[in-house]
Design a protein around this motif. Structure first.
Motif, PDB file in Angstrom:
ATOM      1  N   PHE A  45     -40.427   5.799 -51.087  1.00  0.00           N
ATOM      2  CA  PHE A  45     -41.813   5.489 -51.453  1.00  0.00           C
ATOM      3  C   PHE A  45     -42.364   6.475 -52.496  1.00  0.00           C
ATOM      4  CE2 PHE A  45     -41.158   4.091 -47.082  1.00  0.00           C
ATOM      5  CZ  PHE A  45     -41.557   2.770 -47.145  1.00  0.00           C
ATOM      6  N   ASP A  46     -41.576   6.803 -53.511  1.00  0.00           N
ATOM      7  CA  ASP A  46     -42.050   7.750 -54.519  1.00  0.00           C
ATOM      8  C   ASP A  46     -41.596   7.315 -55.913  1.00  0.00           C
ATOM      9  OD1 ASP A  46     -39.384   8.188 -54.112  1.00  0.00           O
ATOM     10  OD2 ASP A  46     -39.493  10.378 -54.077  1.00  0.00           O
ATOM     11  N   VAL A  47     -42.405   7.674 -56.906  1.00  0.00           N
ATOM     12  CA  VAL A  47     -42.095   7.404 -58.310  1.00  0.00           C
ATOM     13  C   VAL A  47     -42.551   8.595 -59.150  1.00  0.00           C
ATOM     14  CG1 VAL A  47     -42.268   4.884 -58.160  1.00  0.00           C
ATOM     15  CG2 VAL A  47     -44.312   6.224 -58.659  1.00  0.00           C
ATOM     16  N   ASP A  48     -42.024   8.668 -60.366  1.00  0.00           N
ATOM     17  CA  ASP A  48     -42.504   9.623 -61.361  1.00  0.00           C
ATOM     18  C   ASP A  48     -43.456   8.885 -62.302  1.00  0.00           C
ATOM     19  OD1 ASP A  48     -40.647  11.276 -60.164  1.00  0.00           O
ATOM     20  OD2 ASP A  48     -39.137  10.956 -61.723  1.00  0.00           O
ATOM     21  N   TYR A  49     -44.543   9.552 -62.699  1.00  0.00           N
ATOM     22  CA  TYR A  49     -45.455   8.894 -63.639  1.00  0.00           C
ATOM     23  C   TYR A  49     -45.970   9.887 -64.674  1.00  0.00           C
ATOM     24  CZ  TYR A  49     -49.750  10.817 -61.547  1.00  0.00           C
ATOM     25  OH  TYR A  49     -50.750  11.655 -61.102  1.00  0.00           O
ATOM     26  N   GLU A 103     -46.272  13.921 -63.251  1.00  0.00           N
ATOM     27  CA  GLU A 103     -45.924  14.324 -61.887  1.00  0.00           C
ATOM     28  C   GLU A 103     -44.687  13.569 -61.426  1.00  0.00           C
ATOM     29  OE1 GLU A 103     -50.184  15.716 -60.010  1.00  0.00           O
ATOM     30  OE2 GLU A 103     -49.397  13.743 -59.482  1.00  0.00           O
ATOM     31  N   ASP A 104     -43.898  14.231 -60.588  1.00  0.00           N
ATOM     32  CA  ASP A 104     -42.644  13.661 -60.096  1.00  0.00           C
ATOM     33  C   ASP A 104     -42.740  13.384 -58.599  1.00  0.00           C
ATOM     34  OD1 ASP A 104     -41.620  13.975 -62.638  1.00  0.00           O
ATOM     35  OD2 ASP A 104     -40.723  15.923 -62.189  1.00  0.00           O
ATOM     36  N   LYS A 105     -42.057  12.313 -58.185  1.00  0.00           N
ATOM     37  CA  LYS A 105     -41.894  11.961 -56.780  1.00  0.00           C
ATOM     38  C   LYS A 105     -43.230  11.900 -56.052  1.00  0.00           C
ATOM     39  CE  LYS A 105     -37.194  13.792 -56.456  1.00  0.00           C
ATOM     40  NZ  LYS A 105     -36.266  14.701 -55.749  1.00  0.00           N
TER      41      LYS A 105
END
Length: 213
Positions: free
Chosen positions: A56-60, A73-75
């Motif tokens: 349930f994580d992404v980098d944006y 930001e990461d994860k």
């Protein structure tokens, strides 16, 4: 007539425009979205939450019209932030799923920013000899702003519970899957131990018979 008048006031007083969507982010994939501002120092708010997939994580990353990184930001699992767009032009919002080799992610994403029409509406109103109509309009505008703020808070709460519900369902499914495969492994282990014990007992009796002969 009254309904159409109130509806037109709601449209004129809307000082925030927004766009919400849900998209699927594949493994090793990056998706970008863009928003164009027409005046400096525009307040932009954005919300995102990963509904399913992997951890349930992404980098944006957010970039301004000069291609400079504003936020990176990461994860991250979810976020609800506001920043001021100092420059006029196109802002880029990119989501990356580079950390996943096969898991795709489902992401809820929403952008909101102030529109110029709602900010300039009061200045475009015609002058009237009696100040009461203007006072009534300002009172309605305050009421509409209050309702909009409460609805926005309610929407955020619903999005939060939706995210929690999706993540809890994913956790339950993952736990059920682990219990299922562990049960299969346990059954196979018991069958293997039983077969091993039978083989050992057979070998033991075969050795005893040879000694008696």
């Amino acid at each position: 007539m009254l309904f159409s008048f109130v509806a037109s006031l709601l449209c004129l007083f809307a000082s925030v425009w927004g766009s919400a969507l849900t998209f699927t982010l594949g493994a090793q994939e990056t998706s970008c979205f863009y928003i164009f501002t027409t005046k400096p120092r525009t307040s932009i708010s954005y919300y995102f939450a990963v509904q399913s997939g992997g951890a349930f994580d992404v980098d944006y990353t957010i970039k301004n019209p000069r291609d400079e990184v504003i936020v990176s930001e990461d994860k991250q699992r979810q976020g609800d932030f506001v920043f001021t767009a100092d420059l006029v032009g196109e802002y880029e919002f990119c989501f990356a799923n580079d950390m996943s080799t096969f898991a795709e992610k489902v992401v809820d994403f929403e952008i909101k920013f102030e529109s110029e029409e709602g900010m300039d509406f009061k200045a475009d109103m015609p002058d009237q000899p009696n100040s009461k109509p203007i006072a009534h309009v300002e009172s309605m505008q305050s009421t509409v702003d209050s309702i909009d703020s409460q609805l926005d808070g309610l929407l955020r709460t619903l999005q939060y519970y939706k995210t929690r519900n999706n993540r809890n369902q994913a956790t339950v499914k993952s736990t059920e899957s682990r219990i299922y495969y562990f049960s299969i492994f346990e059954v196979l282990l018991m069958v293997g131990m039983a077969a091993l014990q039978i083989t050992i007992v057979q070998l033991f009796f075969k050795g005893s018979r040879k000694q008696l002969v």
